[in-house]
Write a protein that holds these residues in place. Structure first.
Motif, PDB file in Angstrom:
ATOM      1  N   LEU A   1       0.808  -1.215   0.000  1.00 22.20           N
ATOM      2  CA  LEU A   1       0.000   0.000   0.000  1.00 22.20           C
ATOM      3  C   LEU A   1       0.847   1.273   0.000  1.00 22.20           C
ATOM      4  CD1 LEU A   1      -2.912  -0.953   2.402  1.00 22.20           C
ATOM      5  CD2 LEU A   1      -3.009  -0.608  -0.074  1.00 22.20           C
ATOM      6  N   ARG A   2       2.124   1.173   0.374  1.00 22.62           N
ATOM      7  CA  ARG A   2       2.993   2.354   0.327  1.00 22.62           C
ATOM      8  C   ARG A   2       3.123   2.894  -1.085  1.00 22.62           C
ATOM      9  NH1 ARG A   2       8.636   1.993   2.278  1.00 22.62           N
ATOM     10  NH2 ARG A   2       8.694   0.404   0.675  1.00 22.62           N
ATOM     11  N   LYS A   3       2.956   2.039  -2.067  1.00 20.89           N
ATOM     12  CA  LYS A   3       3.149   2.438  -3.458  1.00 20.89           C
ATOM     13  C   LYS A   3       1.879   2.999  -4.095  1.00 20.89           C
ATOM     14  CE  LYS A   3       6.436  -1.280  -3.608  1.00 20.89           C
ATOM     15  NZ  LYS A   3       6.448  -2.704  -3.633  1.00 20.89           N
ATOM     16  N   VAL A   4       0.763   3.015  -3.345  1.00 22.55           N
ATOM     17  CA  VAL A   4      -0.516   3.465  -3.884  1.00 22.55           C
ATOM     18  C   VAL A   4      -0.627   4.981  -3.763  1.00 22.55           C
ATOM     19  CG1 VAL A   4      -3.024   3.349  -3.587  1.00 22.55           C
ATOM     20  CG2 VAL A   4      -1.643   1.292  -3.335  1.00 22.55           C
ATOM     21  N   GLU A   5      -1.116   5.615  -4.795  1.00 17.73           N
ATOM     22  CA  GLU A   5      -1.343   7.062  -4.781  1.00 17.73           C
ATOM     23  C   GLU A   5      -2.684   7.324  -4.095  1.00 17.73           C
ATOM     24  OE1 GLU A   5      -0.852  10.906  -5.024  1.00 17.73           O
ATOM     25  OE2 GLU A   5       0.657   9.570  -5.866  1.00 17.73           O
ATOM     26  N   PHE A   6      -2.651   7.975  -2.938  1.00 15.81           N
ATOM     27  CA  PHE A   6      -3.876   8.251  -2.198  1.00 15.81           C
ATOM     28  C   PHE A   6      -4.380   9.674  -2.421  1.00 15.81           C
ATOM     29  CE2 PHE A   6      -2.260   4.716   0.470  1.00 15.81           C
ATOM     30  CZ  PHE A   6      -3.365   3.886   0.372  1.00 15.81           C
ATOM     31  N   ASP A   7      -3.487  10.623  -2.670  1.00 15.75           N
ATOM     32  CA  ASP A   7      -3.882  12.026  -2.815  1.00 15.75           C
ATOM     33  C   ASP A   7      -4.650  12.244  -4.104  1.00 15.75           C
ATOM     34  OD1 ASP A   7      -2.661  12.686  -0.430  1.00 15.75           O
ATOM     35  OD2 ASP A   7      -0.738  13.153  -1.389  1.00 15.75           O
ATOM     36  N   GLY A   8      -5.828  12.837  -3.966  1.00 20.31           N
ATOM     37  CA  GLY A   8      -6.613  13.190  -5.143  1.00 20.31           C
ATOM     38  C   GLY A   8      -7.294  12.008  -5.818  1.00 20.31           C
ATOM     39  N   THR A   9      -7.307  10.857  -5.190  1.00 19.47           N
ATOM     40  CA  THR A   9      -7.962   9.682  -5.772  1.00 19.47           C
ATOM     41  C   THR A   9      -8.958   9.118  -4.758  1.00 19.47           C
ATOM     42  OG1 THR A   9      -6.390   8.081  -4.891  1.00 19.47           O
ATOM     43  CG2 THR A   9      -5.833   9.096  -7.004  1.00 19.47           C
ATOM     44  N   ASN A  10      -9.681   8.120  -5.163  1.00 19.77           N
ATOM     45  CA  ASN A  10     -10.607   7.431  -4.267  1.00 19.77           C
ATOM     46  C   ASN A  10      -9.959   6.210  -3.622  1.00 19.77           C
ATOM     47  OD1 ASN A  10     -13.041   9.016  -4.660  1.00 19.77           O
ATOM     48  ND2 ASN A  10     -12.999   8.246  -6.759  1.00 19.77           N
ATOM     49  N   ASN A  11      -8.654   6.071  -3.748  1.00 23.68           N
ATOM     50  CA  ASN A  11      -7.981   4.873  -3.252  1.00 23.68           C
ATOM     51  C   ASN A  11      -8.072   4.713  -1.740  1.00 23.68           C
ATOM     52  OD1 ASN A  11      -7.311   4.065  -5.812  1.00 23.68           O
ATOM     53  ND2 ASN A  11      -5.326   5.070  -5.781  1.00 23.68           N
ATOM     54  N   LEU A  12      -8.072   5.812  -0.992  1.00 18.45           N
ATOM     55  CA  LEU A  12      -8.213   5.716   0.461  1.00 18.45           C
ATOM     56  C   LEU A  12      -9.579   5.136   0.825  1.00 18.45           C
ATOM     57  CD1 LEU A  12      -6.890   6.225   3.178  1.00 18.45           C
ATOM     58  CD2 LEU A  12      -7.918   8.489   3.165  1.00 18.45           C
ATOM     59  N   LEU A  13     -10.614   5.570   0.132  1.00 17.02           N
ATOM     60  CA  LEU A  13     -11.960   5.032   0.356  1.00 17.02           C
ATOM     61  C   LEU A  13     -12.013   3.545   0.013  1.00 17.02           C
ATOM     62  CD1 LEU A  13     -14.990   5.525   0.975  1.00 17.02           C
ATOM     63  CD2 LEU A  13     -15.274   6.025  -1.447  1.00 17.02           C
ATOM     64  N   ILE A  14     -11.391   3.162  -1.080  1.00 16.56           N
ATOM     65  CA  ILE A  14     -11.366   1.757  -1.492  1.00 16.56           C
ATOM     66  C   ILE A  14     -10.693   0.896  -0.436  1.00 16.56           C
ATOM     67  CG2 ILE A  14     -10.400   0.142  -3.191  1.00 16.56           C
ATOM     68  CD1 ILE A  14     -10.754   2.439  -5.271  1.00 16.56           C
ATOM     69  N   VAL A  15      -9.540   1.334   0.054  1.00 12.05           N
ATOM     70  CA  VAL A  15      -8.814   0.569   1.079  1.00 12.05           C
ATOM     71  C   VAL A  15      -9.628   0.501   2.367  1.00 12.05           C
ATOM     72  CG1 VAL A  15      -6.751   0.559   2.537  1.00 12.05           C
ATOM     73  CG2 VAL A  15      -6.545   1.012   0.097  1.00 12.05           C
TER      74      VAL A  15
ATOM     75  N   VAL B   1     -12.946   0.829   2.938  1.00 10.17           N
ATOM     76  CA  VAL B   1     -14.143  -0.016   2.831  1.00 10.17           C
ATOM     77  C   VAL B   1     -13.748  -1.484   2.731  1.00 10.17           C
ATOM     78  CG1 VAL B   1     -16.121  -0.581   1.356  1.00 10.17           C
ATOM     79  CG2 VAL B   1     -15.587   1.800   1.861  1.00 10.17           C
ATOM     80  N   SER B   2     -12.694  -1.795   2.002  1.00  6.26           N
ATOM     81  CA  SER B   2     -12.248  -3.188   1.866  1.00  6.26           C
ATOM     82  C   SER B   2     -11.805  -3.763   3.201  1.00  6.26           C
ATOM     83  CB  SER B   2     -11.110  -3.286   0.855  1.00  6.26           C
ATOM     84  OG  SER B   2     -11.554  -2.841  -0.404  1.00  6.26           O
ATOM     85  N   ILE B   3     -11.059  -2.987   3.970  1.00  7.28           N
ATOM     86  CA  ILE B   3     -10.636  -3.456   5.296  1.00  7.28           C
ATOM     87  C   ILE B   3     -11.860  -3.640   6.187  1.00  7.28           C
ATOM     88  CG2 ILE B   3      -9.420  -2.784   7.409  1.00  7.28           C
ATOM     89  CD1 ILE B   3      -7.272  -1.533   5.597  1.00  7.28           C
ATOM     90  N   GLY B   4     -12.797  -2.702   6.121  1.00  9.46           N
ATOM     91  CA  GLY B   4     -14.019  -2.824   6.915  1.00  9.46           C
ATOM     92  C   GLY B   4     -14.807  -4.070   6.571  1.00  9.46           C
ATOM     93  N   ILE B   5     -14.964  -4.358   5.296  1.00  6.46           N
ATOM     94  CA  ILE B   5     -15.681  -5.562   4.875  1.00  6.46           C
ATOM     95  C   ILE B   5     -14.926  -6.814   5.299  1.00  6.46           C
ATOM     96  CG2 ILE B   5     -16.350  -6.906   2.835  1.00  6.46           C
ATOM     97  CD1 ILE B   5     -17.194  -4.248   1.560  1.00  6.46           C
TER      98      ILE B   5
ATOM     99  N   ILE C   1     -18.720 -14.995  -0.381  1.00  8.29           N
ATOM    100  CA  ILE C   1     -18.351 -13.796  -1.120  1.00  8.29           C
ATOM    101  C   ILE C   1     -18.505 -12.539  -0.269  1.00  8.29           C
ATOM    102  CG2 ILE C   1     -18.987 -12.350  -3.089  1.00  8.29           C
ATOM    103  CD1 ILE C   1     -19.695 -14.902  -4.580  1.00  8.29           C
ATOM    104  N   GLY C   2     -19.481 -12.520   0.638  1.00  7.99           N
ATOM    105  CA  GLY C   2     -19.804 -11.320   1.405  1.00  7.99           C
ATOM    106  C   GLY C   2     -18.648 -10.760   2.190  1.00  7.99           C
ATOM    107  N   GLY C   3     -17.855 -11.602   2.818  1.00  9.11           N
ATOM    108  CA  GLY C   3     -16.756 -11.114   3.632  1.00  9.11           C
ATOM    109  C   GLY C   3     -15.450 -10.996   2.897  1.00  9.11           C
ATOM    110  N   SER C   4     -15.497 -11.026   1.581  1.00  7.02           N
ATOM    111  CA  SER C   4     -14.265 -10.995   0.809  1.00  7.02           C
ATOM    112  C   SER C   4     -13.802  -9.564   0.566  1.00  7.02           C
ATOM    113  CB  SER C   4     -14.452 -11.710  -0.525  1.00  7.02           C
ATOM    114  OG  SER C   4     -13.293 -11.551  -1.312  1.00  7.02           O
ATOM    115  N   ALA C   5     -12.763  -9.170   1.273  1.00  5.42           N
ATOM    116  CA  ALA C   5     -12.191  -7.838   1.080  1.00  5.42           C
ATOM    117  C   ALA C   5     -11.580  -7.720  -0.309  1.00  5.42           C
ATOM    118  CB  ALA C   5     -11.148  -7.560   2.156  1.00  5.42           C
ATOM    119  N   THR C   6     -11.095  -8.824  -0.851  1.00  4.08           N
ATOM    120  CA  THR C   6     -10.474  -8.793  -2.180  1.00  4.08           C
ATOM    121  C   THR C   6     -11.501  -8.448  -3.240  1.00  4.08           C
ATOM    122  OG1 THR C   6      -8.902 -10.477  -1.473  1.00  4.08           O
ATOM    123  CG2 THR C   6      -9.153 -10.141  -3.838  1.00  4.08           C
ATOM    124  N   ILE C   7     -12.654  -9.087  -3.180  1.00  2.00           N
ATOM    125  CA  ILE C   7     -13.703  -8.808  -4.165  1.00  2.00           C
ATOM    126  C   ILE C   7     -14.189  -7.370  -4.006  1.00  2.00           C
ATOM    127  CG2 ILE C   7     -16.052  -9.395  -4.874  1.00  2.00           C
ATOM    128  CD1 ILE C   7     -15.340 -12.321  -4.245  1.00  2.00           C
ATOM    129  N   ALA C   8     -14.330  -6.916  -2.748  1.00  2.00           N
ATOM    130  CA  ALA C   8     -14.757  -5.535  -2.510  1.00  2.00           C
ATOM    131  C   ALA C   8     -13.744  -4.557  -3.101  1.00  2.00           C
ATOM    132  CB  ALA C   8     -14.933  -5.288  -1.016  1.00  2.00           C
TER     133      ALA C   8
END
Length: 152
Positions: free
Chosen positions: A71-85, A87-91, A112-119
């Motif tokens: 996740l260090r390599k993911v661009e979080f600024d100005g993207t929806n990537n923080l939201l994606i991460v 929500v996925s961790i929450g699921i 499938i419901g608890g799959s953070a990967t699919i989310a």
């Protein structure tokens, strides 16, 4: 030939630095032997629970650390990537926090419901690959270089 190796091996590779597919094949062979020869299975079953738990703790914690490192390599600024991460961790944590949350659903939803990967996959597809929803900052267009002044 299809070869499947589970995510735990990410942790093992991180700890041992061994990256050979033959190691996974040998481990598979050992597992087959453990299944076919009951006495070998009894030896593994006789390992104390705390020993197996300690080994599992280190392996799964290393898998988590490798994920965080990725996740260090993911661009979080100005993207929806923080939201994606988030929500996925929450699921992914839902079955841990509320173990009975999926019990009334059909089996396929429970799987499938608890799959953070699919989310994460679906949210990434929605936010980063759907036109109009990607709020990534775009760099302003650079001005054309100025023409050199003519000298006479």
């Amino acid at each position: 030939m299809i070869v499947t190796v589970f995510a735990q091996n990410v942790g093992l590779v991180g700890m041992t630095r061994v990256r050979s597919r033959y190691v996974a094949a040998v481990a598979g062979g050992i597992l087959v032997l453990l299944g076919l020869i009951p006495k070998l299975g009894d030896v593994v079953a006789s390992l104390p629970g705390p020993v197996v738990g300690g080994a599992g703790l280190v392996v799964f914690a290393t898998v988590t650390a490798v994920g965080i490192n990725t996740l260090r390599k993911v661009e979080f600024d100005g993207t929806n990537n923080l939201l994606i991460v988030a929500v996925s961790i929450g699921i992914g944590m839902l079955p841990v926090v509320a173990p009975t949350i999926y019990h009334t659903f059909p089996t396929w939803v429970q799987i499938i419901g608890g799959s953070a990967t699919i989310a994460a996959f679906l949210l990434n597809l929605l936010f980063n690959h759907t036109p109009g929803l990607n709020k990534a900052k775009t760099a302003p267009a650079e001005a054309a270089p100025a023409e050199p002044a003519a000298t006479s």
